[in-house]
Write a protein that holds these residues in place. Structure first.
Motif, PDB file in Angstrom:
ATOM      1  N   UNK A  40       0.810  -1.222   0.000  1.00 26.81           N
ATOM      2  CA  UNK A  40       0.000   0.000   0.000  1.00 26.81           C
ATOM      3  C   UNK A  40       0.845   1.275   0.000  1.00 26.81           C
ATOM      4  N   UNK A  41       2.100   1.210   0.449  1.00 31.28           N
ATOM      5  CA  UNK A  41       2.969   2.384   0.423  1.00 31.28           C
ATOM      6  C   UNK A  41       3.728   2.531  -0.898  1.00 31.28           C
ATOM      7  N   UNK A  42       3.449   1.644  -1.857  1.00 31.60           N
ATOM      8  CA  UNK A  42       4.085   1.702  -3.164  1.00 31.60           C
ATOM      9  C   UNK A  42       5.353   0.885  -3.279  1.00 31.60           C
ATOM     10  N   UNK A  43       5.819   0.315  -2.191  1.00 33.77           N
ATOM     11  CA  UNK A  43       7.010  -0.525  -2.263  1.00 33.77           C
ATOM     12  C   UNK A  43       6.655  -1.867  -2.890  1.00 33.77           C
ATOM     13  N   UNK A  44       7.650  -2.524  -3.432  1.00 36.90           N
ATOM     14  CA  UNK A  44       7.438  -3.794  -4.120  1.00 36.90           C
ATOM     15  C   UNK A  44       7.521  -4.942  -3.117  1.00 36.90           C
ATOM     16  N   UNK A  45       6.462  -5.741  -3.069  1.00 40.23           N
ATOM     17  CA  UNK A  45       6.466  -6.944  -2.236  1.00 40.23           C
ATOM     18  C   UNK A  45       7.154  -8.071  -2.993  1.00 40.23           C
ATOM     19  N   UNK A  46       6.833  -8.195  -4.265  1.00 48.95           N
ATOM     20  CA  UNK A  46       7.435  -9.201  -5.132  1.00 48.95           C
ATOM     21  C   UNK A  46       7.192  -8.778  -6.573  1.00 48.95           C
ATOM     22  N   UNK A  47       8.072  -9.212  -7.468  1.00 52.71           N
ATOM     23  CA  UNK A  47       7.827  -8.876  -8.866  1.00 52.71           C
ATOM     24  C   UNK A  47       8.597  -9.798  -9.793  1.00 52.71           C
ATOM     25  N   UNK A  48       8.125  -9.857 -11.011  1.00 54.98           N
ATOM     26  CA  UNK A  48       8.809 -10.559 -12.084  1.00 54.98           C
ATOM     27  C   UNK A  48       8.795  -9.627 -13.286  1.00 54.98           C
ATOM     28  N   UNK A  49       9.944  -9.123 -13.645  1.00 53.15           N
ATOM     29  CA  UNK A  49      10.050  -8.218 -14.783  1.00 53.15           C
ATOM     30  C   UNK A  49       9.739  -6.771 -14.470  1.00 53.15           C
ATOM     31  N   UNK A  50       9.581  -6.431 -13.197  1.00 55.54           N
ATOM     32  CA  UNK A  50       9.273  -5.031 -12.885  1.00 55.54           C
ATOM     33  C   UNK A  50      10.554  -4.271 -12.553  1.00 55.54           C
ATOM     34  N   UNK A  51      10.445  -2.962 -12.584  1.00 52.88           N
ATOM     35  CA  UNK A  51      11.577  -2.084 -12.336  1.00 52.88           C
ATOM     36  C   UNK A  51      11.408  -1.410 -10.977  1.00 52.88           C
ATOM     37  N   UNK A  52      12.330  -1.649 -10.078  1.00 51.90           N
ATOM     38  CA  UNK A  52      12.255  -1.052  -8.746  1.00 51.90           C
ATOM     39  C   UNK A  52      12.482   0.452  -8.787  1.00 51.90           C
ATOM     40  N   UNK A  53      13.237   0.939  -9.763  1.00 50.85           N
ATOM     41  CA  UNK A  53      13.535   2.372  -9.812  1.00 50.85           C
ATOM     42  C   UNK A  53      12.374   3.201 -10.349  1.00 50.85           C
ATOM     43  N   UNK A  54      11.481   2.595 -11.136  1.00 49.72           N
ATOM     44  CA  UNK A  54      10.353   3.362 -11.685  1.00 49.72           C
ATOM     45  C   UNK A  54       9.013   2.955 -11.082  1.00 49.72           C
ATOM     46  N   UNK A  55       9.030   2.187 -10.009  1.00 54.12           N
ATOM     47  CA  UNK A  55       7.795   1.844  -9.298  1.00 54.12           C
ATOM     48  C   UNK A  55       7.696   2.747  -8.082  1.00 54.12           C
ATOM     49  N   UNK A  56       6.650   3.599  -8.068  1.00 58.13           N
ATOM     50  CA  UNK A  56       6.521   4.600  -6.999  1.00 58.13           C
ATOM     51  C   UNK A  56       5.064   4.822  -6.607  1.00 58.13           C
ATOM     52  N   UNK A  57       4.892   5.315  -5.413  1.00 53.79           N
ATOM     53  CA  UNK A  57       3.586   5.746  -4.896  1.00 53.79           C
ATOM     54  C   UNK A  57       3.449   7.216  -5.263  1.00 53.79           C
ATOM     55  N   UNK A  58       2.542   7.547  -6.172  1.00 57.23           N
ATOM     56  CA  UNK A  58       2.422   8.915  -6.675  1.00 57.23           C
ATOM     57  C   UNK A  58       1.651   9.821  -5.729  1.00 57.23           C
ATOM     58  N   UNK A  59       0.540   9.311  -5.205  1.00 50.49           N
ATOM     59  CA  UNK A  59      -0.346  10.061  -4.303  1.00 50.49           C
ATOM     60  C   UNK A  59      -1.269   9.040  -3.661  1.00 50.49           C
TER      61      UNK A  59
END
Length: 104
Positions: A13-32
């Motif tokens: 819920x805070x926008x952090x990544x719990x788990x991913x496959x093929x996602x980018x940690x640097x461009x995954x963000x909580x906008x608002x």
């Protein structure tokens, strides 16, 4: 699409990544509140044949059973998907954890 899942992301819920496959940690963000950008390693825009669906993580918080999420392309970031989550009763944006699947 043929419905083959190529990318997945579990987002807290805070926008952090719990788990991913093929996602980018640097461009995954909580906008608002209730709005997220989930980044991937390649162009995932709908006009390139990508489909996606999002599922609210009701196991993390049983009080969010009245929350829905939707997706859209990020016009300025072709490698990311915008996810908006809101309370079905009030229409207000609401933070929640969710799963995002991207298929082609």
């Amino acid at each position: 699409t043929r419905g083959v899942v190529f990318e997945t992301a579990g987002i807290n819920s805070d926008g952090s990544i719990a788990t991913c496959f093929g996602c980018s940690k640097t461009t995954t963000i909580h906008l608002a509140t209730g709005q997220y950008q989930v980044g991937f390693n390649g162009n995932v825009q709908a006009n390139n044949g990508w489909s996606r669906w999002v599922q609210v993580d009701t196991l993390a918080d049983e009080n969010i059973s009245n929350v829905s999420c939707t997706t859209a392309d990020r016009a300025t970031v072709p490698t990311a998907i915008w996810v908006a989550c809101y309370n079905n009763s009030t229409g207000a944006f609401t933070d929640t954890s969710f799963f995002l699947f991207v298929a082609r």
